[in-house]
Every structure is written in C-alpha cells, then in structure tokens.
Design a protein around this motif. Sequence first.
Motif, PDB file in Angstrom:
ATOM      1  N   HIS A 122       1.028  -1.039   0.305  1.00  0.00           N
ATOM      2  CA  HIS A 122      -0.096  -0.219  -0.047  1.00  0.00           C
ATOM      3  C   HIS A 122       0.400   1.090  -0.102  1.00  0.00           C
ATOM      4  N   GLU A 123       2.064   1.187   0.894  1.00  0.00           N
ATOM      5  CA  GLU A 123       2.943   2.699   1.135  1.00  0.00           C
ATOM      6  C   GLU A 123       4.234   3.019  -0.354  1.00  0.00           C
ATOM      7  N   PHE A 124       4.515   1.273  -0.746  1.00  0.00           N
ATOM      8  CA  PHE A 124       4.431   1.707  -2.205  1.00  0.00           C
ATOM      9  C   PHE A 124       3.729   2.407  -3.401  1.00  0.00           C
ATOM     10  N   GLY A 125       2.970   1.826  -2.605  1.00  0.00           N
ATOM     11  CA  GLY A 125       1.871   2.563  -3.916  1.00  0.00           C
ATOM     12  C   GLY A 125       1.658   3.888  -3.880  1.00  0.00           C
ATOM     13  N   HIS A 126       1.425   4.362  -2.531  1.00  0.00           N
ATOM     14  CA  HIS A 126       1.652   6.048  -2.668  1.00  0.00           C
ATOM     15  C   HIS A 126       3.437   6.500  -3.305  1.00  0.00           C
ATOM     16  N   ALA A 127       4.079   5.184  -3.110  1.00  0.00           N
ATOM     17  CA  ALA A 127       5.540   6.338  -3.319  1.00  0.00           C
ATOM     18  C   ALA A 127       5.634   6.577  -4.779  1.00  0.00           C
ATOM     19  N   LEU A 128       4.797   5.941  -5.692  1.00  0.00           N
ATOM     20  CA  LEU A 128       4.600   5.239  -6.846  1.00  0.00           C
ATOM     21  C   LEU A 128       3.961   6.166  -7.522  1.00  0.00           C
ATOM     22  N   GLY A 129       2.677   7.174  -6.865  1.00  0.00           N
ATOM     23  CA  GLY A 129       2.311   8.511  -6.987  1.00  0.00           C
ATOM     24  C   GLY A 129       0.600   7.880  -7.261  1.00  0.00           C
ATOM     25  N   LEU A 130       0.701   7.143  -5.764  1.00  0.00           N
ATOM     26  CA  LEU A 130      -0.474   5.795  -6.420  1.00  0.00           C
ATOM     27  C   LEU A 130      -1.709   7.007  -5.449  1.00  0.00           C
ATOM     28  N   ASP A 131      -3.238   7.347  -5.322  1.00  0.00           N
ATOM     29  CA  ASP A 131      -3.566   7.755  -4.030  1.00  0.00           C
ATOM     30  C   ASP A 131      -4.716   6.687  -4.008  1.00  0.00           C
ATOM     31  N   HIS A 132      -5.895   6.541  -2.779  1.00  0.00           N
ATOM     32  CA  HIS A 132      -6.612   6.269  -2.222  1.00  0.00           C
ATOM     33  C   HIS A 132      -7.605   6.082  -3.237  1.00  0.00           C
ATOM     34  N   LEU A 153      -2.598  -7.646  -5.545  1.00  0.00           N
ATOM     35  CA  LEU A 153      -3.070  -6.101  -6.184  1.00  0.00           C
ATOM     36  C   LEU A 153      -4.705  -7.117  -6.610  1.00  0.00           C
ATOM     37  N   GLY A 154      -5.201  -5.356  -6.521  1.00  0.00           N
ATOM     38  CA  GLY A 154      -6.596  -5.478  -7.235  1.00  0.00           C
ATOM     39  C   GLY A 154      -7.131  -4.837  -8.252  1.00  0.00           C
ATOM     40  N   ALA A 155      -7.639  -5.367  -9.238  1.00  0.00           N
ATOM     41  CA  ALA A 155      -8.077  -4.245 -11.156  1.00  0.00           C
ATOM     42  C   ALA A 155      -7.259  -3.817 -10.703  1.00  0.00           C
ATOM     43  N   ASP A 156      -8.153  -2.358  -9.379  1.00  0.00           N
ATOM     44  CA  ASP A 156      -7.911  -1.675  -9.970  1.00  0.00           C
ATOM     45  C   ASP A 156      -6.577  -0.442  -9.705  1.00  0.00           C
ATOM     46  N   ASP A 157      -5.885  -1.089  -8.371  1.00  0.00           N
ATOM     47  CA  ASP A 157      -4.714  -1.429  -8.247  1.00  0.00           C
ATOM     48  C   ASP A 157      -3.545  -1.071  -9.452  1.00  0.00           C
ATOM     49  N   ILE A 158      -4.231  -1.982 -10.508  1.00  0.00           N
ATOM     50  CA  ILE A 158      -3.327  -2.900 -11.089  1.00  0.00           C
ATOM     51  C   ILE A 158      -3.668  -1.813 -12.792  1.00  0.00           C
ATOM     52  N   ARG A 159      -4.653  -1.384 -12.942  1.00  0.00           N
ATOM     53  CA  ARG A 159      -5.430  -0.321 -13.746  1.00  0.00           C
ATOM     54  C   ARG A 159      -4.862   1.255 -13.586  1.00  0.00           C
ATOM     55  N   GLY A 160      -4.593   1.612 -12.262  1.00  0.00           N
ATOM     56  CA  GLY A 160      -3.884   2.897 -11.531  1.00  0.00           C
ATOM     57  C   GLY A 160      -2.595   2.769 -11.674  1.00  0.00           C
ATOM     58  N   ILE A 161      -1.327   1.395 -12.068  1.00  0.00           N
ATOM     59  CA  ILE A 161      -0.430   1.576 -11.531  1.00  0.00           C
ATOM     60  C   ILE A 161       0.078   1.863 -13.540  1.00  0.00           C
ATOM     61  N   GLN A 162      -0.818   0.961 -13.912  1.00  0.00           N
ATOM     62  CA  GLN A 162      -0.224   0.857 -15.740  1.00  0.00           C
ATOM     63  C   GLN A 162      -1.157   2.406 -16.082  1.00  0.00           C
ATOM     64  N   PHE A 163      -1.302   2.767 -15.461  1.00  0.00           N
ATOM     65  CA  PHE A 163      -1.988   4.052 -15.813  1.00  0.00           C
ATOM     66  C   PHE A 163      -0.593   4.737 -15.925  1.00  0.00           C
ATOM     67  N   LEU A 164      -0.151   5.206 -15.216  1.00  0.00           N
ATOM     68  CA  LEU A 164       0.860   5.819 -15.077  1.00  0.00           C
ATOM     69  C   LEU A 164       2.721   5.063 -15.326  1.00  0.00           C
ATOM     70  N   TYR A 165       2.559   3.889 -15.039  1.00  0.00           N
ATOM     71  CA  TYR A 165       4.593   3.713 -16.177  1.00  0.00           C
ATOM     72  C   TYR A 165       4.046   2.565 -16.761  1.00  0.00           C
ATOM     73  N   GLY A 166       2.768   2.251 -17.927  1.00  0.00           N
ATOM     74  CA  GLY A 166       2.830   1.308 -18.824  1.00  0.00           C
ATOM     75  C   GLY A 166       2.581   0.142 -18.043  1.00  0.00           C
ATOM     76  N   LYS A 167       2.518  -0.996 -18.612  1.00  0.00           N
ATOM     77  CA  LYS A 167       2.193  -2.450 -18.704  1.00  0.00           C
ATOM     78  C   LYS A 167       3.463  -3.348 -18.497  1.00  0.00           C
ATOM     79  N   ASN A 168       3.581  -4.298 -17.725  1.00  0.00           N
ATOM     80  CA  ASN A 168       4.923  -5.019 -17.589  1.00  0.00           C
ATOM     81  C   ASN A 168       5.065  -6.322 -18.435  1.00  0.00           C
TER      82      ASN A 168
END
Length: 170
Positions: A122-132, A153-168
């Motif tokens: 959760h905290e790494f998510g914030h440090a990467l730019g994700l909010d609640h 990770l939930g689907a929402d988490d994955i959509r959020g991180i991929q929005f910022l940094y792209g897919k693996n």
Amino acid sequence: MFDIYNIYVKFVSKWNKKRLTYAVLNQNKQLKGRTNSILAQAVRYWGAASGLSFRRVGRKSKRDMAIRFAPKAHGDGYPFDGRGGVLAHAFFPQDGRIHFDADERWTDKSKWGINLKIVAVHEFGHALGLDHTTDIRAVMYPFYQGYNPKFRLGADDIRGIQFLYGKNKK
C-alpha cells in the motif's frame, strides 16, 4: 459500453524513470532480519503489474525511496499515534519517504498483528504516485483489511499503476 473505473491516480507527480532504487534505513526488530525480504516482496507486486523495476541499495547510497521504522514524532510533521490507528505513511514522487510506525506489532504470514508486506505494498503504491481508491478489493483502499494469505493486487490497483507506468512487457 463505457466502464467506469476507480482510478485513484494522483496527477501531481510520478517518477520520471522506470528503474527505481530503495534503501531500508533500519530494520524492524520484531521480524528478526526478515524486513528486507518482506519489503522486496512488496515492491515485486508493483513491478509485476507495471513497467517498473526496483533495486535495493545500501542505507547511505543515493536512492529514490527511503524506508524507515519510526515511533511517534519522527521529524516529518506527521507523527504516529502508537499501536493501532495510523500504521504507516508515504510521500508521493519525487519525495520517496516511506515510514512505518515502529510501535505497531509488525508480522509476517500471521493473522495476529499487522502484516508488513500488505501495508508495505500500500505505502509503495503511494510512493509511486497512487492515491486511495473507493474499491474495497484494492490494496490502495485506505483501511487495513488484515492478513490474507492469498493477497494480490486488485484490478483497480493494476489499472492505476499501468496508467502511470505502462504494462510489464515480460
């Protein structure tokens, strides 16, 4: 059909690179030397879901993110409240500070206490730019839900991180 997502991305900042470093400034005494491996597991969730990669560096090395366990007032203007309540907090990019309340009973693979890996993800998510998010199935939901041996990770988490940094791409 238009699908509405709970994208909870902070648009104020994100890292301008995809290879990030982190340093663990001190160990959690309750976890008896497992702190580094638990935190490494936590960052792997975000790396697996995105185009990010992570490398742990030494405490005195130049790093993007700095992790530490600290009690009560610890110099950042956001004091912890002791056991229970606020478990941890992190600052958005490009700051990179991630703090865990040293007064909590941190655990690994146990329903007793507070699971460090889940809170760290959760905290790494914030440090990467994700909010609640408002999605209760997401790790970025603002409340700790307890230990889950099948955590992911939930689907929402994955959509959020991929929005910022792209897919693996692996």
